[in-house]
Design a protein around this motif. Structure first.
Motif, PDB file in Angstrom:
ATOM      1  N   ARG A  53      -1.297  -5.544  13.797  1.00  0.00           N
ATOM      2  CA  ARG A  53      -1.295  -6.887  14.379  1.00  0.00           C
ATOM      3  C   ARG A  53      -0.636  -7.850  13.407  1.00  0.00           C
ATOM      4  O   ARG A  53      -0.514  -7.574  12.212  1.00  0.00           O
ATOM      5  N   ALA A  54      -0.230  -8.989  13.931  1.00  0.00           N
ATOM      6  CA  ALA A  54       0.263 -10.086  13.110  1.00  0.00           C
ATOM      7  C   ALA A  54      -0.907 -11.023  12.852  1.00  0.00           C
ATOM      8  O   ALA A  54      -1.663 -11.341  13.762  1.00  0.00           O
ATOM      9  N   ALA A  55      -1.060 -11.437  11.600  1.00  0.00           N
ATOM     10  CA  ALA A  55      -2.156 -12.331  11.239  1.00  0.00           C
ATOM     11  C   ALA A  55      -1.749 -13.165  10.025  1.00  0.00           C
ATOM     12  O   ALA A  55      -1.393 -12.611   8.982  1.00  0.00           O
ATOM     13  N   ASN A  56      -1.796 -14.478  10.178  1.00  0.00           N
ATOM     14  CA  ASN A  56      -1.518 -15.394   9.065  1.00  0.00           C
ATOM     15  C   ASN A  56      -0.207 -15.088   8.356  1.00  0.00           C
ATOM     16  O   ASN A  56      -0.150 -14.978   7.136  1.00  0.00           O
ATOM     17  N   GLU A  57       0.848 -14.914   9.145  1.00  0.00           N
ATOM     18  CA  GLU A  57       2.195 -14.638   8.632  1.00  0.00           C
ATOM     19  C   GLU A  57       2.304 -13.324   7.869  1.00  0.00           C
ATOM     20  O   GLU A  57       3.207 -13.131   7.048  1.00  0.00           O
ATOM     21  N   MET A  58       1.379 -12.406   8.125  1.00  0.00           N
ATOM     22  CA  MET A  58       1.384 -11.081   7.520  1.00  0.00           C
ATOM     23  C   MET A  58       1.308 -10.046   8.638  1.00  0.00           C
ATOM     24  O   MET A  58       1.009 -10.367   9.778  1.00  0.00           O
ATOM     25  N   VAL A  59       1.569  -8.796   8.297  1.00  0.00           N
ATOM     26  CA  VAL A  59       1.372  -7.673   9.208  1.00  0.00           C
ATOM     27  C   VAL A  59       0.189  -6.887   8.668  1.00  0.00           C
ATOM     28  O   VAL A  59       0.136  -6.583   7.473  1.00  0.00           O
ATOM     29  N   GLU A  60      -0.766  -6.578   9.533  1.00  0.00           N
ATOM     30  CA  GLU A  60      -1.938  -5.804   9.133  1.00  0.00           C
ATOM     31  C   GLU A  60      -1.925  -4.468   9.859  1.00  0.00           C
ATOM     32  O   GLU A  60      -1.609  -4.406  11.043  1.00  0.00           O
ATOM     33  N   LEU A  61      -2.257  -3.406   9.131  1.00  0.00           N
ATOM     34  CA  LEU A  61      -2.328  -2.061   9.688  1.00  0.00           C
ATOM     35  C   LEU A  61      -3.701  -1.478   9.383  1.00  0.00           C
ATOM     36  O   LEU A  61      -4.282  -1.768   8.331  1.00  0.00           O
ATOM     37  N   ARG A  62      -4.193  -0.643  10.295  1.00  0.00           N
ATOM     38  CA  ARG A  62      -5.463   0.045  10.059  1.00  0.00           C
ATOM     39  C   ARG A  62      -5.492   1.328  10.884  1.00  0.00           C
ATOM     40  O   ARG A  62      -4.753   1.483  11.852  1.00  0.00           O
ATOM     41  N   GLU A  63      -6.353   2.247  10.479  1.00  0.00           N
ATOM     42  CA  GLU A  63      -6.660   3.436  11.273  1.00  0.00           C
ATOM     43  C   GLU A  63      -7.776   3.042  12.216  1.00  0.00           C
ATOM     44  O   GLU A  63      -8.736   2.379  11.811  1.00  0.00           O
ATOM     45  N   SER A  64      -7.692   3.439  13.468  1.00  0.00           N
ATOM     46  CA  SER A  64      -8.702   3.027  14.437  1.00  0.00           C
ATOM     47  C   SER A  64     -10.099   3.511  14.066  1.00  0.00           C
ATOM     48  O   SER A  64     -11.087   2.824  14.311  1.00  0.00           O
ATOM     49  N   ASP A  65     -10.200   4.681  13.431  1.00  0.00           N
ATOM     50  CA  ASP A  65     -11.515   5.201  13.051  1.00  0.00           C
ATOM     51  C   ASP A  65     -11.995   4.665  11.706  1.00  0.00           C
ATOM     52  O   ASP A  65     -13.109   4.944  11.284  1.00  0.00           O
ATOM     53  N   GLN A  66     -11.171   3.889  11.018  1.00  0.00           N
ATOM     54  CA  GLN A  66     -11.525   3.260   9.736  1.00  0.00           C
ATOM     55  C   GLN A  66     -11.191   1.773   9.817  1.00  0.00           C
ATOM     56  O   GLN A  66     -10.506   1.224   8.957  1.00  0.00           O
ATOM     57  N   GLY A  67     -11.662   1.106  10.863  1.00  0.00           N
ATOM     58  CA  GLY A  67     -11.286  -0.270  11.145  1.00  0.00           C
ATOM     59  C   GLY A  67     -11.624  -1.276  10.067  1.00  0.00           C
ATOM     60  O   GLY A  67     -11.033  -2.354  10.010  1.00  0.00           O
ATOM     61  N   HIS A  68     -12.552  -0.927   9.181  1.00  0.00           N
ATOM     62  CA  HIS A  68     -12.934  -1.854   8.115  1.00  0.00           C
ATOM     63  C   HIS A  68     -11.923  -1.841   6.959  1.00  0.00           C
ATOM     64  O   HIS A  68     -11.945  -2.727   6.115  1.00  0.00           O
ATOM     65  N   LEU A  69     -11.029  -0.863   6.921  1.00  0.00           N
ATOM     66  CA  LEU A  69      -9.997  -0.790   5.889  1.00  0.00           C
ATOM     67  C   LEU A  69      -8.678  -1.271   6.476  1.00  0.00           C
ATOM     68  O   LEU A  69      -8.171  -0.687   7.440  1.00  0.00           O
ATOM     69  N   THR A 104       3.928  -8.095   4.082  1.00  0.00           N
ATOM     70  CA  THR A 104       4.816  -9.090   4.678  1.00  0.00           C
ATOM     71  C   THR A 104       5.631  -8.440   5.793  1.00  0.00           C
ATOM     72  O   THR A 104       5.848  -7.219   5.792  1.00  0.00           O
ATOM     73  N   PRO A 105       6.104  -9.231   6.746  1.00  0.00           N
ATOM     74  CA  PRO A 105       6.970  -8.671   7.789  1.00  0.00           C
ATOM     75  C   PRO A 105       8.227  -8.003   7.220  1.00  0.00           C
ATOM     76  O   PRO A 105       8.663  -6.973   7.727  1.00  0.00           O
ATOM     77  N   THR A 106       8.774  -8.543   6.154  1.00  0.00           N
ATOM     78  CA  THR A 106       9.976  -7.963   5.536  1.00  0.00           C
ATOM     79  C   THR A 106       9.690  -6.582   4.964  1.00  0.00           C
ATOM     80  O   THR A 106      10.459  -5.639   5.164  1.00  0.00           O
ATOM     81  N   THR A 107       8.584  -6.447   4.258  1.00  0.00           N
ATOM     82  CA  THR A 107       8.215  -5.157   3.682  1.00  0.00           C
ATOM     83  C   THR A 107       7.883  -4.152   4.775  1.00  0.00           C
ATOM     84  O   THR A 107       8.260  -2.977   4.692  1.00  0.00           O
ATOM     85  N   PHE A 108       7.204  -4.607   5.819  1.00  0.00           N
ATOM     86  CA  PHE A 108       6.875  -3.719   6.930  1.00  0.00           C
ATOM     87  C   PHE A 108       8.152  -3.235   7.619  1.00  0.00           C
ATOM     88  O   PHE A 108       8.276  -2.056   7.957  1.00  0.00           O
ATOM     89  N   ALA A 109       9.109  -4.121   7.817  1.00  0.00           N
ATOM     90  CA  ALA A 109      10.387  -3.739   8.427  1.00  0.00           C
ATOM     91  C   ALA A 109      11.105  -2.698   7.571  1.00  0.00           C
ATOM     92  O   ALA A 109      11.685  -1.743   8.090  1.00  0.00           O
ATOM     93  N   ALA A 110      11.063  -2.861   6.248  1.00  0.00           N
ATOM     94  CA  ALA A 110      11.693  -1.889   5.346  1.00  0.00           C
ATOM     95  C   ALA A 110      10.985  -0.532   5.439  1.00  0.00           C
ATOM     96  O   ALA A 110      11.642   0.515   5.418  1.00  0.00           O
ATOM     97  N   LEU A 111       9.661  -0.537   5.556  1.00  0.00           N
ATOM     98  CA  LEU A 111       8.908   0.705   5.719  1.00  0.00           C
ATOM     99  C   LEU A 111       9.309   1.405   7.016  1.00  0.00           C
ATOM    100  O   LEU A 111       9.567   2.609   7.026  1.00  0.00           O
TER     101      LEU A 111
END
Length: 63
Positions: free
Chosen positions: A22-38, A43-50
């Protein structure tokens, strides 16, 4: 960029074990659905490079 809802990866199919993002506060956040607390935040730029590196197969030899 305002906070958005978590989106499940289209590669996950019907599985409950998937990557969500998801996008949150000008950042991109990623998580595993079964580990939602982690959550990984980047940044969007770093995520795009990944994504570019993944699509180019740069990590395929690290299996």
């Amino acid at each position: 960029m305002r906070e958005s809802n978590w989106q499940k990866s289209s590669y996950s199919g019907a599985s409950d074990n998937c990557v969500e993002l998801r996008a949150a506060n000008e950042m991109v956040e990623l998580r595993e659905s079964d580990q939602g607390h982690l959550t990984l935040r980047t940044t969007p730029t770093t995520f795009a490079a990944l994504l570019h590196a993944l699509k180019a197969g740069e990590f395929d030899h690290h299996a």
